[in-house]
Enzyme design. Structure first.
Site, PDB file in Angstrom:
ATOM      1  N   ASN A 173       0.406  -1.433  -0.041  1.00  0.00           N
ATOM      2  CA  ASN A 173      -0.143   0.069  -0.337  1.00  0.00           C
ATOM      3  C   ASN A 173       0.697   1.106  -0.213  1.00  0.00           C
ATOM      4  O   ASN A 173       1.028   1.625   1.395  1.00  0.00           O
ATOM      5  CB  ASN A 173      -0.987  -0.287   0.976  1.00  0.00           C
ATOM      6  CG  ASN A 173      -1.696   1.385   1.690  1.00  0.00           C
ATOM      7  OD1 ASN A 173      -1.744   2.358   0.647  1.00  0.00           O
ATOM      8  ND2 ASN A 173      -2.375   1.695   2.376  1.00  0.00           N
ATOM      9  N   LYS A 206       0.214   3.942  -0.392  1.00  0.00           N
ATOM     10  CA  LYS A 206      -0.459   5.537  -0.129  1.00  0.00           C
ATOM     11  C   LYS A 206      -0.127   6.896  -0.752  1.00  0.00           C
ATOM     12  O   LYS A 206      -0.524   6.416  -1.701  1.00  0.00           O
ATOM     13  CB  LYS A 206       0.256   5.564   1.904  1.00  0.00           C
ATOM     14  CG  LYS A 206       0.277   3.992   2.966  1.00  0.00           C
ATOM     15  CD  LYS A 206       0.243   4.171   4.206  1.00  0.00           C
ATOM     16  CE  LYS A 206      -0.249   3.019   5.005  1.00  0.00           C
ATOM     17  NZ  LYS A 206       0.297   3.125   6.290  1.00  0.00           N
ATOM     18  N   HIS A 232      -8.946   1.523   5.221  1.00  0.00           N
ATOM     19  CA  HIS A 232      -7.920   1.769   5.860  1.00  0.00           C
ATOM     20  C   HIS A 232      -8.049   2.487   7.044  1.00  0.00           C
ATOM     21  O   HIS A 232      -8.933   3.741   6.699  1.00  0.00           O
ATOM     22  CB  HIS A 232      -6.854   1.807   4.711  1.00  0.00           C
ATOM     23  CG  HIS A 232      -5.608   2.085   5.794  1.00  0.00           C
ATOM     24  ND1 HIS A 232      -5.816   3.121   6.332  1.00  0.00           N
ATOM     25  CD2 HIS A 232      -4.655   1.488   5.339  1.00  0.00           C
ATOM     26  CE1 HIS A 232      -3.529   2.544   6.632  1.00  0.00           C
ATOM     27  NE2 HIS A 232      -4.019   2.037   6.205  1.00  0.00           N
ATOM     28  N   GLU A 234      -6.790   4.443   8.227  1.00  0.00           N
ATOM     29  CA  GLU A 234      -6.241   6.327   7.931  1.00  0.00           C
ATOM     30  C   GLU A 234      -7.539   7.105   7.258  1.00  0.00           C
ATOM     31  O   GLU A 234      -7.756   8.270   7.950  1.00  0.00           O
ATOM     32  CB  GLU A 234      -4.455   6.125   6.802  1.00  0.00           C
ATOM     33  CG  GLU A 234      -3.934   6.244   7.431  1.00  0.00           C
ATOM     34  CD  GLU A 234      -2.607   5.506   6.735  1.00  0.00           C
ATOM     35  OE1 GLU A 234      -2.502   5.566   5.494  1.00  0.00           O
ATOM     36  OE2 GLU A 234      -1.736   5.084   7.267  1.00  0.00           O
ATOM     37  N   GLU A 291      -4.895  -5.107  10.379  1.00  0.00           N
ATOM     38  CA  GLU A 291      -3.966  -3.699  10.913  1.00  0.00           C
ATOM     39  C   GLU A 291      -4.015  -2.736  12.023  1.00  0.00           C
ATOM     40  O   GLU A 291      -5.101  -2.339  12.032  1.00  0.00           O
ATOM     41  CB  GLU A 291      -4.238  -2.983   9.771  1.00  0.00           C
ATOM     42  CG  GLU A 291      -3.895  -3.125   8.400  1.00  0.00           C
ATOM     43  CD  GLU A 291      -3.355  -2.067   7.295  1.00  0.00           C
ATOM     44  OE1 GLU A 291      -2.136  -2.827   6.663  1.00  0.00           O
ATOM     45  OE2 GLU A 291      -4.136  -1.487   7.359  1.00  0.00           O
ATOM     46  N   GLY A 310       2.989   2.404  11.053  1.00  0.00           N
ATOM     47  CA  GLY A 310       3.857   3.460  10.503  1.00  0.00           C
ATOM     48  C   GLY A 310       4.762   3.791  11.673  1.00  0.00           C
ATOM     49  O   GLY A 310       5.162   4.853  12.075  1.00  0.00           O
ATOM     50  N   SER A 334       4.001  -2.217  10.487  1.00  0.00           N
ATOM     51  CA  SER A 334       5.242  -2.043  10.525  1.00  0.00           C
ATOM     52  C   SER A 334       6.065  -3.954   9.924  1.00  0.00           C
ATOM     53  O   SER A 334       6.487  -4.735  11.188  1.00  0.00           O
ATOM     54  CB  SER A 334       6.072  -2.011  11.374  1.00  0.00           C
ATOM     55  OG  SER A 334       5.300  -0.680  11.924  1.00  0.00           O
TER      56      SER A 334
HETATM   57  P1  13P Z   1       3.442   0.350   8.026  1.00  0.00           P
HETATM   58  O1  13P Z   1       4.030  -0.899   6.700  1.00  0.00           O
HETATM   59  O2  13P Z   1       3.912   1.354   7.256  1.00  0.00           O
HETATM   60  O3  13P Z   1       3.374   0.292   8.878  1.00  0.00           O
HETATM   61  O4  13P Z   1       2.074   0.612   7.461  1.00  0.00           O
HETATM   62  C1  13P Z   1       0.815  -0.727   7.237  1.00  0.00           C
HETATM   63  C2  13P Z   1      -0.684  -0.070   6.692  1.00  0.00           C
HETATM   64  O5  13P Z   1      -1.159   1.080   6.660  1.00  0.00           O
HETATM   65  C3  13P Z   1      -0.356  -0.970   5.258  1.00  0.00           C
HETATM   66  O6  13P Z   1      -2.388  -0.508   5.125  1.00  0.00           O
END
Ligand code: 13P
Length: 254
Positions: free
Chosen positions: A10, A12, A98, A100, A170, A176, A215
């Site tokens: 992803n 983003k 997601h 976010e 997640e 992150g 992560s």
């Molecule tokens: P990270 O791998 O940067 O922690 O992000 C995970 C994520 O949100 C994938 O959709």
């Protein structure tokens, strides 16, 4: 049990079209040694880079997904992208719900459900994200939160359609942050998710691919994906470089 490892990047809000072309060229070369028999691999760039990614990855083992989809076929929805638009480009997967989007853009279980229905209508495979916040985990609410997210997302989705769904668990506190759920903790949660799915769809839950996200890196992908109910990953930061994404996938499939 016939679940195949599925790892998706992803991206983003990262990578312009020019940067996408460069990353995809590197990915295409790197992933030549990853047998599609061992893992499905996909990247989900921003909308503006999807056409470039599809062109660059043609003939490779890597599929392309989008990061969102609107539920309407077309119309006055400024800034939104429809299933027909994605399908025409050749997109195969779409990330839905997601954290976010839930946190910053008002996504709810109800809009997640509507987006899933739109993706299915256009024959796109939904990657449906669920996960609890740190506050919810510490308040011992993880299971209740996940159960509510799952029931809301799949309300009215038939068993036949459910077969096309991928789930990404997640934990929001692991995204992150460099904090990964331990393999044991992640496995316990994945097993719980599968139990809830079994309550809705019976034996089909055994076929559902449940990715872990938060992560995941080359250093921990093997241990996580080795867990019986962890079937792959949804990768943020480590998917933005060809080397780390490749090594993460190679380590995960052993
Ligand atoms: P990270 O791998 O940067 O922690 O992000 C995970 C994520 O949100 C994938 O959709």
């Amino acid at each position: 049990m016939s679940r195949k490892v599925f790892i998706a990047g992803n991206w983003k809000m990262n990578k312009t079209a020019a940067e996408t072309a460069a990353l995809c060229q590197a990915l295409k070369e790197k992933f030549a040694d990853v047998c599609p028999c061992k893992a499905d691999v996909a990247v989900c760039p921003p909308f503006t880079s999807i056409a470039t990614a599809i062109a660059e990855l043609k003939g490779s083992n890597i599929k392309v997904g989008a990061q969102n989809i609107h539920w309407a076929d077309n119309g006055a929805f400024t800034g939104e992208i429809s299933g027909a638009m994605l399908k025409e480009l050749g997109v195969e997967y779409v990330i839905i719900g997601h954290s976010e989007r839930r946190q910053y853009f008002g996504e709810t279980d109800e809009t997640v459900n509507k987006r899933i229905q739109a993706a299915l209508k256009y024959d796109l495979k939904p990657i449906v994200c669920i996960g609890e916040t740190l506050e919810e985990r510490e308040g011992d609410k993880t299971e209740a939160v996940l159960e509510k997210q799952i029931k809301g997302a799949f309300s009215g989705i038939s068993a036949d359609d459910f077969k096309k769904i991928v789930i990404a668990y997640e934990p929001v506190w692991a995204i992150g942050t460099g904090k990964t759920a331990t393999p044991d903790m992640a496995e316990a949660t994945h097993a719980f998710i599968r139990k809830v799915l079994a309550g809705l769809y019976g034996a089909l839950a055994e076929e559902t691919v449940i990715q872990y996200g938060g992560s995941m890196k080359p250093e921990n992908s093997r241990e996580l994906v080795a867990q019986p109910d962890i079937d792959g990953g949804l990768i943020g930061g480590a998917a933005l470089k060809a080397d780390s994404f490749h090594d993460l996938v190679k380590n995960a499939i052993g």
